[in-house]
Design a protein around this motif. Structure first.
Motif, PDB file in Angstrom:
ATOM      1  N   UNK A 109       8.937   4.033   2.995  1.00 29.09           N
ATOM      2  CA  UNK A 109       8.110   5.125   2.489  1.00 29.09           C
ATOM      3  C   UNK A 109       6.976   5.349   3.477  1.00 29.09           C
ATOM      4  N   UNK A 110       6.716   6.595   3.807  1.00 25.80           N
ATOM      5  CA  UNK A 110       5.698   6.911   4.817  1.00 25.80           C
ATOM      6  C   UNK A 110       4.301   6.574   4.340  1.00 25.80           C
ATOM      7  N   UNK A 111       3.557   5.948   5.250  1.00 23.53           N
ATOM      8  CA  UNK A 111       2.157   5.603   4.997  1.00 23.53           C
ATOM      9  C   UNK A 111       1.355   6.004   6.222  1.00 23.53           C
ATOM     10  N   UNK A 112       0.082   6.315   6.025  1.00 27.87           N
ATOM     11  CA  UNK A 112      -0.778   6.714   7.138  1.00 27.87           C
ATOM     12  C   UNK A 112      -2.135   6.042   7.024  1.00 27.87           C
ATOM     13  N   UNK A 113      -2.701   5.731   8.184  1.00 27.56           N
ATOM     14  CA  UNK A 113      -4.053   5.203   8.247  1.00 27.56           C
ATOM     15  C   UNK A 113      -5.005   6.339   7.886  1.00 27.56           C
ATOM     16  N   UNK A 114      -5.809   6.131   6.845  1.00 29.72           N
ATOM     17  CA  UNK A 114      -6.700   7.201   6.392  1.00 29.72           C
ATOM     18  C   UNK A 114      -8.178   6.907   6.652  1.00 29.72           C
ATOM     19  N   UNK A 115      -8.551   5.623   6.746  1.00 27.40           N
ATOM     20  CA  UNK A 115      -9.963   5.277   6.953  1.00 27.40           C
ATOM     21  C   UNK A 115     -10.086   3.937   7.659  1.00 27.40           C
ATOM     22  N   UNK A 116     -11.145   3.799   8.432  1.00 27.49           N
ATOM     23  CA  UNK A 116     -11.506   2.523   9.037  1.00 27.49           C
ATOM     24  C   UNK A 116     -12.973   2.282   8.728  1.00 27.49           C
ATOM     25  N   UNK A 117     -13.281   1.105   8.200  1.00 32.18           N
ATOM     26  CA  UNK A 117     -14.639   0.772   7.817  1.00 32.18           C
ATOM     27  C   UNK A 117     -15.124  -0.429   8.625  1.00 32.18           C
ATOM     28  N   UNK A 118     -16.350  -0.343   9.141  1.00 31.93           N
ATOM     29  CA  UNK A 118     -17.030  -1.465   9.792  1.00 31.93           C
ATOM     30  C   UNK A 118     -18.465  -1.459   9.290  1.00 31.93           C
ATOM     31  N   UNK A 119     -19.230  -2.481   9.629  1.00 29.95           N
ATOM     32  CA  UNK A 119     -20.622  -2.522   9.157  1.00 29.95           C
ATOM     33  C   UNK A 119     -21.438  -1.346   9.691  1.00 29.95           C
ATOM     34  N   UNK A 120     -21.052  -0.787  10.825  1.00 28.77           N
ATOM     35  CA  UNK A 120     -21.803   0.321  11.411  1.00 28.77           C
ATOM     36  C   UNK A 120     -21.310   1.698  11.029  1.00 28.77           C
ATOM     37  N   UNK A 175     -15.795  -4.360   0.587  1.00 26.95           N
ATOM     38  CA  UNK A 175     -17.197  -4.747   0.772  1.00 26.95           C
ATOM     39  C   UNK A 175     -17.312  -6.228   1.115  1.00 26.95           C
ATOM     40  N   UNK A 176     -16.489  -7.060   0.473  1.00 23.99           N
ATOM     41  CA  UNK A 176     -16.516  -8.496   0.763  1.00 23.99           C
ATOM     42  C   UNK A 176     -16.067  -8.784   2.197  1.00 23.99           C
ATOM     43  N   UNK A 177     -14.993  -8.144   2.636  1.00 28.45           N
ATOM     44  CA  UNK A 177     -14.504  -8.372   3.997  1.00 28.45           C
ATOM     45  C   UNK A 177     -15.484  -7.842   5.039  1.00 28.45           C
ATOM     46  N   UNK A 178     -16.059  -6.678   4.781  1.00 28.33           N
ATOM     47  CA  UNK A 178     -17.016  -6.090   5.724  1.00 28.33           C
ATOM     48  C   UNK A 178     -18.268  -6.961   5.809  1.00 28.33           C
ATOM     49  N   UNK A 179     -18.728  -7.503   4.687  1.00 30.03           N
ATOM     50  CA  UNK A 179     -19.901  -8.372   4.683  1.00 30.03           C
ATOM     51  C   UNK A 179     -19.674  -9.628   5.526  1.00 30.03           C
ATOM     52  N   UNK A 180     -18.420 -10.046   5.654  1.00 30.15           N
ATOM     53  CA  UNK A 180     -18.102 -11.222   6.476  1.00 30.15           C
ATOM     54  C   UNK A 180     -17.846 -10.856   7.932  1.00 30.15           C
ATOM     55  N   UNK A 181     -18.007  -9.561   8.278  1.00 27.56           N
ATOM     56  CA  UNK A 181     -17.879  -9.133   9.665  1.00 27.56           C
ATOM     57  C   UNK A 181     -16.524  -8.599  10.060  1.00 27.56           C
ATOM     58  N   UNK A 182     -15.610  -8.461   9.112  1.00 24.73           N
ATOM     59  CA  UNK A 182     -14.280  -7.941   9.416  1.00 24.73           C
ATOM     60  C   UNK A 182     -14.276  -6.410   9.385  1.00 24.73           C
ATOM     61  N   UNK A 183     -13.354  -5.822  10.099  1.00 30.40           N
ATOM     62  CA  UNK A 183     -13.111  -4.386  10.017  1.00 30.40           C
ATOM     63  C   UNK A 183     -12.037  -4.174   8.956  1.00 30.40           C
ATOM     64  N   UNK A 184     -12.142  -3.099   8.216  1.00 24.09           N
ATOM     65  CA  UNK A 184     -11.189  -2.815   7.144  1.00 24.09           C
ATOM     66  C   UNK A 184     -10.563  -1.454   7.395  1.00 24.09           C
ATOM     67  N   UNK A 185      -9.247  -1.411   7.367  1.00 22.84           N
ATOM     68  CA  UNK A 185      -8.515  -0.147   7.514  1.00 22.84           C
ATOM     69  C   UNK A 185      -7.828   0.154   6.187  1.00 22.84           C
ATOM     70  N   UNK A 186      -7.851   1.397   5.783  1.00 24.18           N
ATOM     71  CA  UNK A 186      -7.196   1.796   4.537  1.00 24.18           C
ATOM     72  C   UNK A 186      -5.973   2.637   4.884  1.00 24.18           C
ATOM     73  N   UNK A 187      -4.823   2.213   4.377  1.00 29.41           N
ATOM     74  CA  UNK A 187      -3.567   2.899   4.615  1.00 29.41           C
ATOM     75  C   UNK A 187      -3.068   3.402   3.266  1.00 29.41           C
ATOM     76  N   UNK A 188      -2.800   4.704   3.171  1.00 28.76           N
ATOM     77  CA  UNK A 188      -2.339   5.297   1.921  1.00 28.76           C
ATOM     78  C   UNK A 188      -0.867   5.687   2.012  1.00 28.76           C
TER      79      UNK A 188
END
Length: 78
Positions: A50-61, A14-27
């Motif tokens: 160890x295998x990891x995958x991109x699971x979500x991308x968050x932006x203000x929109x 939430x802090x990064x998105x509020x500053x205008x950054x895109x956030x990607x979540x890798x699990x």
């Protein structure tokens, strides 16, 4: 790139998105034991990570998770 504990992900995202950054979540998609079994089965030790995958991308929109939404994120101006 920033690594944060999963329990604190919503707060940091939430802090990064509020500053205008895109956030990607890798699990992480496998455990250390799963990695060892995969290595034994393939007899190839090239893929030691160890295998990891991109699971979500968050932006203000694109935020739909309630924990990430804040009143300060409103981008509609009159």
């Amino acid at each position: 790139m920033v690594g944060v504990p999963e329990i604190a992900f919503e707060s940091w995202a939430a802090q990064f998105i509020a500053k205008g950054h895109k956030v990607a979540k890798v699990d992480q998609m496998e455990t250390v034991l799963g990695k060892e079994i995969r290595e034994k089965a393939s007899n190839v030790k090239e893929d030691r990570i160890i295998r990891r995958e991109l699971t979500s991308v968050f932006t203000t929109g694109t935020i739909v998770e309630g924990g990430l939404l804040t009143n300060e994120m409103s981008t509609y101006y009159i």
